[in-house]
Design a protein around this motif. Structure first.
Motif, PDB file in Angstrom:
ATOM      1  N   TYR B  55      -5.071 -19.733  -4.266  1.00 16.65           N
ATOM      2  CA  TYR B  55      -3.745 -19.224  -4.658  1.00 16.65           C
ATOM      3  C   TYR B  55      -3.099 -18.485  -3.484  1.00 16.65           C
ATOM      4  CZ  TYR B  55      -0.287 -16.368  -7.170  1.00 16.65           C
ATOM      5  OH  TYR B  55       0.863 -15.740  -7.587  1.00 16.65           O
ATOM      6  N   SER B  56      -3.938 -17.768  -2.726  1.00 16.96           N
ATOM      7  CA  SER B  56      -3.484 -17.161  -1.474  1.00 16.96           C
ATOM      8  C   SER B  56      -4.713 -16.838  -0.634  1.00 16.96           C
ATOM      9  CB  SER B  56      -2.657 -15.901  -1.721  1.00 16.96           C
ATOM     10  OG  SER B  56      -2.007 -15.501  -0.517  1.00 16.96           O
ATOM     11  N   TYR B  57      -4.500 -16.549   0.640  1.00 18.71           N
ATOM     12  CA  TYR B  57      -5.643 -16.284   1.515  1.00 18.71           C
ATOM     13  C   TYR B  57      -5.200 -15.448   2.698  1.00 18.71           C
ATOM     14  CZ  TYR B  57      -3.584 -19.667   4.637  1.00 18.71           C
ATOM     15  OH  TYR B  57      -2.704 -20.307   5.466  1.00 18.71           O
ATOM     16  N   THR B  58      -6.180 -14.824   3.323  1.00 15.87           N
ATOM     17  CA  THR B  58      -5.900 -14.092   4.568  1.00 15.87           C
ATOM     18  C   THR B  58      -7.164 -14.059   5.406  1.00 15.87           C
ATOM     19  OG1 THR B  58      -5.063 -12.019   5.525  1.00 15.87           O
ATOM     20  CG2 THR B  58      -6.499 -11.816   3.619  1.00 15.87           C
ATOM     21  N   MET B  60      -9.475 -11.707   7.624  1.00 20.09           N
ATOM     22  CA  MET B  60      -9.777 -10.308   7.901  1.00 20.09           C
ATOM     23  C   MET B  60     -10.260 -10.165   9.333  1.00 20.09           C
ATOM     24  SD  MET B  60      -9.622  -8.308   5.199  1.00 20.09           S
ATOM     25  CE  MET B  60     -10.656  -7.034   5.877  1.00 20.09           C
ATOM     26  N   ILE B  77      -7.610 -15.524  -2.943  1.00 21.34           N
ATOM     27  CA  ILE B  77      -7.518 -15.482  -4.397  1.00 21.34           C
ATOM     28  C   ILE B  77      -7.712 -16.928  -4.829  1.00 21.34           C
ATOM     29  CG2 ILE B  77      -6.083 -14.969  -6.399  1.00 21.34           C
ATOM     30  CD1 ILE B  77      -6.586 -12.478  -4.805  1.00 21.34           C
ATOM     31  N   ILE B 100      -2.813 -22.904   0.840  1.00 19.93           N
ATOM     32  CA  ILE B 100      -2.617 -22.616  -0.578  1.00 19.93           C
ATOM     33  C   ILE B 100      -2.656 -23.944  -1.327  1.00 19.93           C
ATOM     34  CG2 ILE B 100      -0.874 -21.861  -2.253  1.00 19.93           C
ATOM     35  CD1 ILE B 100      -0.163 -19.617  -0.237  1.00 19.93           C
TER      36      ILE B 100
ATOM     37  N   SER C 143      -5.708  -6.231   3.686  1.00 14.69           N
ATOM     38  CA  SER C 143      -5.856  -7.670   3.499  1.00 14.69           C
ATOM     39  C   SER C 143      -5.351  -8.097   2.129  1.00 14.69           C
ATOM     40  CB  SER C 143      -7.299  -8.105   3.728  1.00 14.69           C
ATOM     41  OG  SER C 143      -8.183  -7.385   2.916  1.00 14.69           O
ATOM     42  N   ALA C 146      -1.886  -8.629   2.620  1.00 15.07           N
ATOM     43  CA  ALA C 146      -1.736  -9.901   3.348  1.00 15.07           C
ATOM     44  C   ALA C 146      -1.780 -11.082   2.384  1.00 15.07           C
ATOM     45  CB  ALA C 146      -2.837 -10.030   4.395  1.00 15.07           C
ATOM     46  N   LEU C 147      -2.660 -11.005   1.381  1.00 14.85           N
ATOM     47  CA  LEU C 147      -2.727 -12.074   0.372  1.00 14.85           C
ATOM     48  C   LEU C 147      -1.394 -12.192  -0.369  1.00 14.85           C
ATOM     49  CD1 LEU C 147      -6.196 -11.308  -1.279  1.00 14.85           C
ATOM     50  CD2 LEU C 147      -5.656 -13.307   0.114  1.00 14.85           C
ATOM     51  N   ILE C 148      -0.806 -11.029  -0.659  1.00 15.00           N
ATOM     52  CA  ILE C 148       0.452 -11.026  -1.406  1.00 15.00           C
ATOM     53  C   ILE C 148       1.576 -11.574  -0.525  1.00 15.00           C
ATOM     54  CG2 ILE C 148       2.094  -9.570  -2.659  1.00 15.00           C
ATOM     55  CD1 ILE C 148      -0.253  -7.595  -3.151  1.00 15.00           C
ATOM     56  N   GLN C 150       1.253 -13.553   2.075  1.00 11.60           N
ATOM     57  CA  GLN C 150       1.027 -14.992   2.308  1.00 11.60           C
ATOM     58  C   GLN C 150       1.624 -15.806   1.156  1.00 11.60           C
ATOM     59  OE1 GLN C 150       0.066 -16.955   4.936  1.00 11.60           O
ATOM     60  NE2 GLN C 150      -2.139 -16.753   4.810  1.00 11.60           N
ATOM     61  N   ARG C 151       1.375 -15.329  -0.057  1.00 11.93           N
ATOM     62  CA  ARG C 151       1.877 -16.032  -1.237  1.00 11.93           C
ATOM     63  C   ARG C 151       3.408 -15.986  -1.256  1.00 11.93           C
ATOM     64  NH1 ARG C 151       0.082 -19.958  -4.735  1.00 11.93           N
ATOM     65  NH2 ARG C 151       1.787 -20.103  -6.219  1.00 11.93           N
ATOM     66  N   TRP C 247      -5.374  -7.154  -8.457  1.00 11.56           N
ATOM     67  CA  TRP C 247      -4.128  -7.915  -8.306  1.00 11.56           C
ATOM     68  C   TRP C 247      -4.277  -9.311  -8.908  1.00 11.56           C
ATOM     69  CZ3 TRP C 247      -2.547 -11.977  -4.685  1.00 11.56           C
ATOM     70  CH2 TRP C 247      -1.170 -12.251  -4.764  1.00 11.56           C
ATOM     71  N   PRO C 253       1.678 -12.029 -10.742  1.00  7.76           N
ATOM     72  CA  PRO C 253       1.230 -11.325  -9.536  1.00  7.76           C
ATOM     73  C   PRO C 253       2.355 -10.973  -8.559  1.00  7.76           C
ATOM     74  CG  PRO C 253      -0.113 -13.288  -9.963  1.00  7.76           C
ATOM     75  CD  PRO C 253       1.047 -13.345 -10.899  1.00  7.76           C
ATOM     76  N   MET C 254       3.414 -11.775  -8.553  1.00  2.00           N
ATOM     77  CA  MET C 254       4.457 -11.532  -7.562  1.00  2.00           C
ATOM     78  C   MET C 254       5.575 -10.635  -8.083  1.00  2.00           C
ATOM     79  SD  MET C 254       3.060 -12.976  -5.120  1.00  2.00           S
ATOM     80  CE  MET C 254       4.327 -12.871  -3.845  1.00  2.00           C
TER      81      MET C 254
END
Lengths: 358, 145, 387
Positions: B55-58, B60, B77, B100, C143, C146-148, C150-151, C247, C253-254
């Protein structure tokens, strides 16, 4: 209880057993032998293997055993709660004291009503677990038992073993004959006190007797186990389709096989050491999985493991009609071989904990 | 050293063992006392397949204490096929860049070491890109229902 | 009805105060606020703090600050709501006066961050997340943002640097704030060169955690001292809301739903409409928090806040000034003290004392502090009394 023929050295169970499921695990990282050679000799040449499999930063014997076991259970087509034993053979258990077996059992969904524990016998710890599983099922104590041989072998930097000491292994669900994809006809073990390779408790890396690991150790035990098995069965090498031996390097199993009368064609399908290195407790077992991926019903297989210190377990196996439907249920050993990311020595040193981060 | 808290969560961490609500059939992960959908009491085990999509990623780069040895690492996620989303590391990333929507599958890996080489090892779920054809194994076995 | 006024404000610069202890920082801010109030004596002290029990090995801050602040034996204790801890202390102070339990309340936001090395401290701030299900997998607050982000970039098909407008305006505003950590202007080029913290968040999209202490003195309108030196600023509304801790457990979530609810509650209580707000001290611990807040509240269309920031709509002199003293992105993020700094800054604006950063004619201000990614949200509406 019916007794074995007194004259026979073979181990046979009263109740017939077989392999009902098998699963391999090979981590995705590969360290080319040329990387090791370059570092210590200044030349890329001289490695006995093309490359070896290396566990990732988050992998160890427990995590790799879990994946192999899941593969084996899928092929066995049973629920993990039906297992009565989960045994892990390795010389690189993550804990010195605390069993790998209980954690693996918990992760795969085995019940609490089981035997669980770890086997230690250098590179034959995995086949020792197999023999125990065969005995447990063969005695009628339980219907299914899981035996795993898995290692993340450590080679001392600069040592000859650094080219080959690798990560990987396999899991086998042993069960009743009527469900077997491979019948287990007999086993035989040959052991003696032979100090060819060892590690004292506080040491990080094992020591070995160099050329002493050859004739009095590997060849003596592998060939004795194989020879007694053939003699007792009244069979010869040509009666078998395949043979798989413990494989610390490509040369040893080919020579032992040749001494026993096997051809390279019989040995090559299970000879993975040139591309994954020596997976120690997993070596002959993961070799066997590669054979089972291609074997046909009726094929006969001789498997002989070797563990330093020293001993060999030999298995006489015969493939059944059920193999075709079940082997497709999980990733093949070839799939794991094809899943490959090459790494350099620096990454290898990091993955294997050879960089001291203080 | 925090053994009880790790031990308590072992089933869900090792094999994505969640719950199914007996009242509204929602699939719940992690297990909760109260169903987040209908408010009923939730306590029936449910084994998730371990399959899902990013759903999303980063990535680290600046890892917190206890995770420095693994940096850089990817956290995502993952929307599980059965519905819930989880936060988890991605592992065994090959050449294919993370995106994604990427299909992933659960594997059990070492998450961290507790206490400076003396404590216990913490294992749990991570996800990797689905790397074998469709017949690859499910993440967890047993315990359903 | 009782009117709660902010009679005094005090702050110390946000930064790395290696020579100052937790207690010194707090006492300095408190002393300044009490002096600014014209010498009011509080009968309660509420302290917003997140990390002192971990970083300073110090709990029981109420006793610490009444003792070192020479506040005699008044009621005093800490409120914890992660990044909204300071705002929670303010809300408690407002409620205490409205309920009649207190006449004058001191509110202190204080955070000591720089006593620990980075990796250890990063692990501690991460305790605002769900430890078992977010932190254990190796996630940190940064991070997670960052996930948020990125989405967000994915859903609106934006480039990695789309949110640059927030950092640029925050840094521009901090130049004139003597209490800000970063007082150099930031250029587009500087932003583009920034190192990556956690893809796609660079060092300019995540606020620097820092030491800070800020304080407020609240009282009833009628208790202001004779000859009170400042324009009268009242707390007209206070709202609070919460959302799923993880989250990944959010239904939407957004959408920063908790932020929206807290703001709606505070604005309605104040009897205002959002259009009557002259400046908005929102929570920009991460640029993406600012974007999602503005979009959630309806101050920007979905997927448009980044562009409005770039177009100058949120600059001083723009349609709705935000982060007028630099926000967390440039003033620095003093975590548990953040919510109090925001209100100190808003009061400065409403008093007309913001100097080069003055929002002309500002009469109503909104503040919003978040704990985590709007897992907790606390909003306040402040208004300057008509002369």
């Amino acid at each position: 209880m019916e007794k074995n023929q007194p004259a026979s050295k073979l181990l046979r169970t009263d109740r017939k057993t077989g392999i009902v499921g098998y699963g391999a695990y090979i981590p995705r990282y590969r360290l080319p032998g040329s990387e090791v050679a370059m570092l210590w000799t200044g030349s890329p040449k001289g490695s006995p293997v093309k490359e070896k499999a290396v566990a990732g930063l988050d992998e160890d014997v427990i995590t790799m055993s879990i994946e192999a076991a899941r593969n084996a259970l899928v092929r066995a087509n049973i629920d993990a709660s039906e297992l009565r034993a989960v045994w892990v053979g390795s010389e690189s258990h993550p804990y010195a004291v605390k069993p790998s077996g209980t954690l693996v059992a918990e992760a795969i969904g085995a019940s609490n009503d089981i035997q669980a524990g770890d086997w230690e016998f250098a590179c034959k710890a995995g086949t020792e677990a197999m023999v125990a599983a065969i005995a447990l099922v063969g005695s009628g104590m339980g219907r299914y038992a899981l035996a795993i041989g898995m290692d993340t072998a450590q080679g001392k930097p600069g040592d000859a073993l650094e080219y080959t000491a690798s990560s990987g292994g396999a899991a086998f669900v042993i069960g009743p004959r009527e469900e077997a994809i491979v019948n287990i006809e007999a086993t035989y073990s040959f052991v003696s006190d032979t100090p060819d390779f060892w590690r004292r408790p506080e040491q990080k890396y094992p020591e070995h007797g160099q050329r002493f690991t050859g004739d009095p150790a590997y060849f003596k035990h592998v060939e004795s186990a194989g020879r007694v098995m053939l003699e007792e069965l009244g069979m010869k090498a040509s009666d078998f389709t395949y043979a798989v031996f413990h494989q610390p390097n490509p040369r040893f199993p080919l020579k032992a096989g040749k001494d026993l009368g096997f051809t390279e064609e019989q040995i090559k399908p299970g000879l993975l050491v040139p591309v994954i290195g020596n997976t120690y407790a997993g070596a002959s077992m993961v070799g066997l999985t590669a054979i089972l991926d291609i074997a046909k019903p009726g094929d006969r297989i001789l498997q002989v493991s070797y563990g330093s210190g020293a001993g060999s377990d030999a298995f006489y196996l015969e493939v059944t009609e059920k193999i075709a439907e079940r082997r497709e249920l999980a990733p093949s050993t070839a799939d794991y071989l094809a899943r490959r990311t090459e790494i350099n020595y620096a990454t290898y040193a990091r993955f294997r904990g050879k960089i001291d981060m203080g | 050293m925090e053994n009880p808290r790790y031990w308590r969560l072992k089933k869900q961490r090792y094999s994505l063992l969640g719950e199914v609500c007996p009242h509204c059939d929602s699939k719940i992960f992690p297990p909760r006392d109260i169903c987040p959908e209908c408010g009923g009491e939730a306590k029936t085990d449910f084994a998730f397949s371990g399959k899902g999509k990013v759903y999303s990623y980063t990535v680290m780069r600046d890892a917190p204490a206890g995770y420095e040895q693994n940096a850089p690492y990817t956290v995502a996620i993952v929307a599980l096929d059965e519905g819930p989303m989880v936060t988890a590391q991605l592992t065994d990333l090959g050449e294919e860049p993370v995106r994604i929507g990427m299909p992933v599958e659960m594997v059990t890996r070492k998450l961290r070491e507790d206490g400076e080489k003396k404590g216990i090892l913490v294992y749990g779920y991570k996800f990797r890109p689905i790397c074998f054809h469709e017949n690859s194994q499910p993440a967890s076995q047993g315990q359903a229902g | 009805m009782t009117e709660v006024v902010i009679a005094g404000i005090g702050q110390i610069p946000v930064g790395e105060h290696y020579t100052l202890s937790l207690r010194s920082m707090g006492v300095q801010a408190l002393t300044r606020a009490l002096k600014d109030s014209g010498g009011l004596k509080p009968d309660a002290l509420y302290i917003g703090n997140l990390l002192s029990s971990m970083i300073s090995h110090q709990s029981n801050l109420g006793a610490l600050f009444t003792d070192y602040g020479r506040l005699d034996s008044i009621e005093a204790f800490t409120t914890e709501a992660a990044g909204a801890s300071g705002a929670a202390a303010l809300r408690l102070g407002v409620l205490a006066i409205l309920s009649g339990q207190a006449d004058t309340v001191a509110v202190l936001g204080v955070e000591k961050w720089s006593d620990l090395v980075r990796a250890d401290a990063e692990a501690m701030i991460t305790q605002e997340l769900d430890y078992d299900y977010e932190s254990i997998p190796g996630l940190t607050s940064t991070s997670q943002a960052a996930l948020i982000q990125q989405r967000y970039l994915h859903e609106h098909d934006l480039e990695q640097n789309a949110l640059s407008g927030f950092a640029l305006l925050a840094h521009a505003n901090a130049v004139h704030n003597p209490f800000a950590f970063y007082r150099n202007p930031l250029t587009e080029e500087g932003y583009a060169r920034a190192g990556m913290l956690s893809d796609p968040i660079t060092i300019f999209d995540g606020a620097t955690y820092a030491d800070g202490a800020a304080a407020l003195v609240l009282t009833r309108r009628e208790l202001l001292p004779r000859g009170y030196a400042h324009p009268v600023i009242s707390v007209m509304g206070s709202g609070a809301s919460s959302d799923a801790l993880s989250w990944h457990d959010r239904t939407e979530p957004m959408s920063f739903t908790a932020a929206v609810r807290a703001i709606d509650q505070a604005v309605q209580q104040a009897g205002l409409s959002k259009e009557q707000i002259d400046l908005f001290e929102l929570d920009d611990a991460f640029s993406i928090y600012a974007a999602l807040t503005l979009e959630g509240v309806g101050l920007a269309d979905k997927g448009a806040a980044w562009k409005m920031a770039r177009d100058g709509e949120y600059n001083i002199g723009g349609r709705l000034p935000i982060l007028t003293m630099g926000g967390c992105l440039a003033r620095g993020n003093p975590i548990g003290a953040k919510g109090v700094y925001q209100v100190v800054e808003a009061v400065t604006q409403l008093r007309g004392a913001a100097g080069a950063n003055q929002v002309k004619g500002a009469r109503a201000a909104l503040s919003l502090a978040l704990g985590g990614p709007a897992s907790t949200a606390i909003a306040h509406v402040l208004k300057r009394e008509s002369e």
